[in-house]
Design a protein around this motif. Structure first.
Motif, mmCIF file in Angstrom:
data_model
loop_
_atom_site.group_PDB
_atom_site.id
_atom_site.type_symbol
_atom_site.label_atom_id
_atom_site.label_comp_id
_atom_site.label_asym_id
_atom_site.label_seq_id
_atom_site.Cartn_x
_atom_site.Cartn_y
_atom_site.Cartn_z
ATOM 1 N N TYR A 15 -0.228 1.898 4.080
ATOM 2 C CA TYR A 15 -0.227 3.041 4.356
ATOM 3 C C TYR A 15 -0.529 3.451 5.673
ATOM 4 O O TYR A 15 -1.709 2.973 6.104
ATOM 5 N N LYS A 16 0.239 4.182 6.475
ATOM 6 C CA LYS A 16 -0.038 4.328 7.775
ATOM 7 C C LYS A 16 -0.210 5.871 7.732
ATOM 8 O O LYS A 16 0.714 6.797 7.508
ATOM 9 N N VAL A 17 -1.469 6.412 8.373
ATOM 10 C CA VAL A 17 -1.962 7.637 8.240
ATOM 11 C C VAL A 17 -2.261 8.076 9.753
ATOM 12 O O VAL A 17 -2.843 7.339 10.654
ATOM 13 N N PRO A 18 -2.134 9.294 10.038
ATOM 14 C CA PRO A 18 -2.654 9.788 11.669
ATOM 15 C C PRO A 18 -4.272 9.649 11.387
ATOM 16 O O PRO A 18 -4.789 9.163 12.373
ATOM 17 N N SER A 19 -4.992 9.984 10.412
ATOM 18 C CA SER A 19 -6.533 9.746 10.396
ATOM 19 C C SER A 19 -6.856 9.804 8.901
ATOM 20 O O SER A 19 -6.010 10.307 8.287
ATOM 21 N N LEU A 20 -7.947 9.169 8.528
ATOM 22 C CA LEU A 20 -8.311 9.169 6.933
ATOM 23 C C LEU A 20 -9.701 9.873 6.996
ATOM 24 O O LEU A 20 -10.725 9.495 7.501
ATOM 25 N N VAL A 21 -9.505 10.921 6.262
ATOM 26 C CA VAL A 21 -10.732 11.986 6.293
ATOM 27 C C VAL A 21 -11.191 12.008 4.804
ATOM 28 O O VAL A 21 -10.336 12.442 3.750
ATOM 29 N N ASN A 22 -12.376 11.446 4.534
ATOM 30 C CA ASN A 22 -12.840 11.450 3.258
ATOM 31 C C ASN A 22 -12.943 12.965 2.635
ATOM 32 O O ASN A 22 -13.522 13.773 3.223
ATOM 33 N N GLY A 23 -12.644 12.868 1.351
ATOM 34 C CA GLY A 23 -12.622 14.249 0.548
ATOM 35 C C GLY A 23 -11.740 15.126 0.879
ATOM 36 O O GLY A 23 -11.580 16.110 0.380
ATOM 37 N N GLU A 24 -10.515 14.883 1.517
ATOM 38 C CA GLU A 24 -9.584 15.853 1.856
ATOM 39 C C GLU A 24 -8.332 15.207 1.610
ATOM 40 O O GLU A 24 -7.955 13.977 1.483
ATOM 41 N N VAL A 25 -7.041 16.054 1.698
ATOM 42 C CA VAL A 25 -5.865 15.516 1.498
ATOM 43 C C VAL A 25 -5.202 14.721 2.579
ATOM 44 O O VAL A 25 -5.443 15.244 4.073
ATOM 45 N N ASN A 26 -4.813 13.461 2.575
ATOM 46 C CA ASN A 26 -4.485 12.741 3.748
ATOM 47 C C ASN A 26 -2.895 12.311 3.544
ATOM 48 O O ASN A 26 -2.538 11.660 2.645
ATOM 49 N N ARG A 27 -2.166 12.619 4.467
ATOM 50 C CA ARG A 27 -0.591 12.670 4.318
ATOM 51 C C ARG A 27 -0.288 11.323 5.015
ATOM 52 O O ARG A 27 -0.555 10.939 5.995
ATOM 53 N N VAL A 28 0.651 10.494 4.244
ATOM 54 C CA VAL A 28 1.016 9.153 4.718
ATOM 55 C C VAL A 28 2.299 9.233 5.495
ATOM 56 O O VAL A 28 3.431 9.996 5.055
ATOM 57 N N GLU A 29 2.412 8.647 6.717
ATOM 58 C CA GLU A 29 3.545 8.663 7.735
ATOM 59 C C GLU A 29 4.362 7.575 7.208
ATOM 60 O O GLU A 29 5.839 7.686 7.694
ATOM 61 N N LYS A 30 3.989 6.561 6.791
ATOM 62 C CA LYS A 30 4.811 5.326 6.568
ATOM 63 C C LYS A 30 4.226 4.211 5.487
ATOM 64 O O LYS A 30 2.954 4.277 5.365
ATOM 65 N N VAL A 31 5.077 3.999 4.648
ATOM 66 C CA VAL A 31 4.538 3.017 3.454
ATOM 67 C C VAL A 31 5.530 1.932 3.561
ATOM 68 O O VAL A 31 6.707 1.844 3.822
ATOM 69 N N ILE A 32 4.696 0.666 3.597
ATOM 70 C CA ILE A 32 5.306 -0.731 3.374
ATOM 71 C C ILE A 32 5.057 -1.386 2.379
ATOM 72 O O ILE A 32 3.927 -1.870 2.320
ATOM 73 N N PRO A 33 5.795 -1.376 1.272
ATOM 74 C CA PRO A 33 5.502 -2.140 0.165
ATOM 75 C C PRO A 33 5.582 -3.706 0.243
ATOM 76 O O PRO A 33 6.621 -4.038 0.927
ATOM 77 N N THR A 34 4.799 -4.817 -0.290
ATOM 78 C CA THR A 34 4.937 -5.904 -0.229
ATOM 79 C C THR A 34 4.556 -6.819 -1.452
ATOM 80 O O THR A 34 3.828 -6.475 -2.017
ATOM 81 N N ALA A 35 5.603 -7.734 -1.906
ATOM 82 C CA ALA A 35 4.866 -8.725 -2.852
ATOM 83 C C ALA A 35 3.790 -9.230 -2.414
ATOM 84 O O ALA A 35 3.988 -10.172 -1.557
ATOM 85 N N GLY A 36 2.409 -8.987 -2.954
ATOM 86 C CA GLY A 36 1.371 -9.463 -2.439
ATOM 87 C C GLY A 36 0.307 -10.291 -3.214
ATOM 88 O O GLY A 36 0.871 -10.861 -4.366
ATOM 89 N N GLY A 37 -0.773 -10.452 -3.024
ATOM 90 C CA GLY A 37 -1.670 -11.549 -3.546
ATOM 91 C C GLY A 37 -1.782 -12.764 -2.581
ATOM 92 O O GLY A 37 -0.635 -12.842 -1.875
#
Length: 309
Positions: A15-37
């Motif tokens: 998740y790419k976000v402009p800033s991560l603020v605890n306790g507030e709504v954070n809107r995601v600019e970009k999502v990259i899903p990956t088969a992981g582990g």
């Protein structure tokens, strides 16, 4: 063939976000899903390095099916053991300052009988491999000595094995003397209970693993590079200064490079240089466990190697 084993497969989301603020709504600019582990990241890098690889592990549920679909789209070869459980999801949140916050699900508990079936399946796959990598955490319900058993199976077949895990899984797995281990600096400092341990203290501790039968110890030092400790000497490698984009997966990328290097019988110095270049190349991409071979070639020439002993 290189076989990567992932005991706790996941769907990774960047998740790419402009800033991560605890306790507030954070809107995601970009999502990259990956088969992981971790093991799947290793497999992806090995594939990018144009070596033959098969990924195995345990998947289940709708998330497990999605992971398989994503691997099909990538063209990555896999042979999973499927169980009636839901595979986990893990999240990496990166803000505009490139600070990374990871949220990792533990996953569901697996029945011991299914673990036994999985070990039987893996034993057959190991017969086809030259190098085996064991990476990351284990599913709840798996015994803490599961890596010990897997390493023993690999060694019984005279194959080389790389272990990259932590905690009790590492402590018990190391007793089977894998070919190569790849702890990071923080993990070593936790084990020796020394914060900001010196290079000399890290080396001294890791040399004990060599006496236990481990052939090579690679300690990743983040932006500082890595150490390689063997019975023939100690080397320190440092990458050039680069502008990192996403550091998640750089350790897995190093394991992938180490597996390829072992399969090609690289010398110790070349093995260290190559693994640092591949690890650094991963930090230049947004996706976890992704590299560009052109980046690897450029970085390889700029890695500095110093023999310490």
């Amino acid at each position: 063939m290189i076989l990567t084993i992932t005991l706790n497969v996941a769907l990774d989301k960047y998740y790419k976000v402009p800033s991560l603020v605890n306790g507030e709504v954070n809107r995601v600019e970009k999502v990259i899903p990956t088969a992981g582990g971790k093991g799947l990241n290793v497999a992806r890098v090995v594939n990018e390095l144009e070596s033959t690889v098969t990924a195995t592990g345990i998947v289940g549920g709708h998330t497990g099916n999605l992971i398989c679909e994503m691997l099909d789209a990538e063209g990555l070869t896999y042979d999973f053991f499927k169980v009636p459980l839901e595979s986990r999801t893990c999240i990496n949140i990166v803000d505009s300052s490139r600070n990374s916050t990871e949220i990792l699900e533990a996953g569901e508990r697996i029945d011991p009988d299914l673990v036994t079936e999985f070990l039987n399946k893996v034993t057959d796959l190991i017969c086809l491999a030259d190098i085996v990598t064991l990476s990351g955490s284990a599913m709840k319900g798996m015994p803490e000595d599961i890596y010990y058993h897997l390493i023993s199976i690999v060694k019984e077949q005279n194959k080389q094995v790389i272990l990259d895990t932590s905690g009790n899984l590492f402590a018990k797995g190391i007793l089977a003397a894998p070919t190569l281990i790849k702890p990071n600096r923080q993990e070593i400092e936790q084990m020796i209970q020394i914060k900001n341990a010196s290079i000399e203290e890290i080396i001294s501790f890791c040399e004990e693993y060599i006496t236990l039968g481990v052939k090579k110890v690679v300690v990743s030092l983040g932006a500082e590079g890595a150490l390689l400790i063997t019975g023939n000497g100690v080397w320190k490698g440092e990458p050039p200064k680069i502008n990192t984009v996403n550091t998640v997966g750089s350790g897995d990328s190093m394991v992938g490079a180490l597996a390829v290097g072992l399969s090609k019988d690289y010398t110790d110095e070349i093995l260290l240089r190559y693994s640092i270049a591949v690890s650094a190349a991963n930090t230049l991409t947004e996706s976890t466990g992704q590299i560009n071979r052109e980046d690897v070639s450029k970085l390889y020439e700029k890695v500095t190697i110093t023999k310490l002993s």
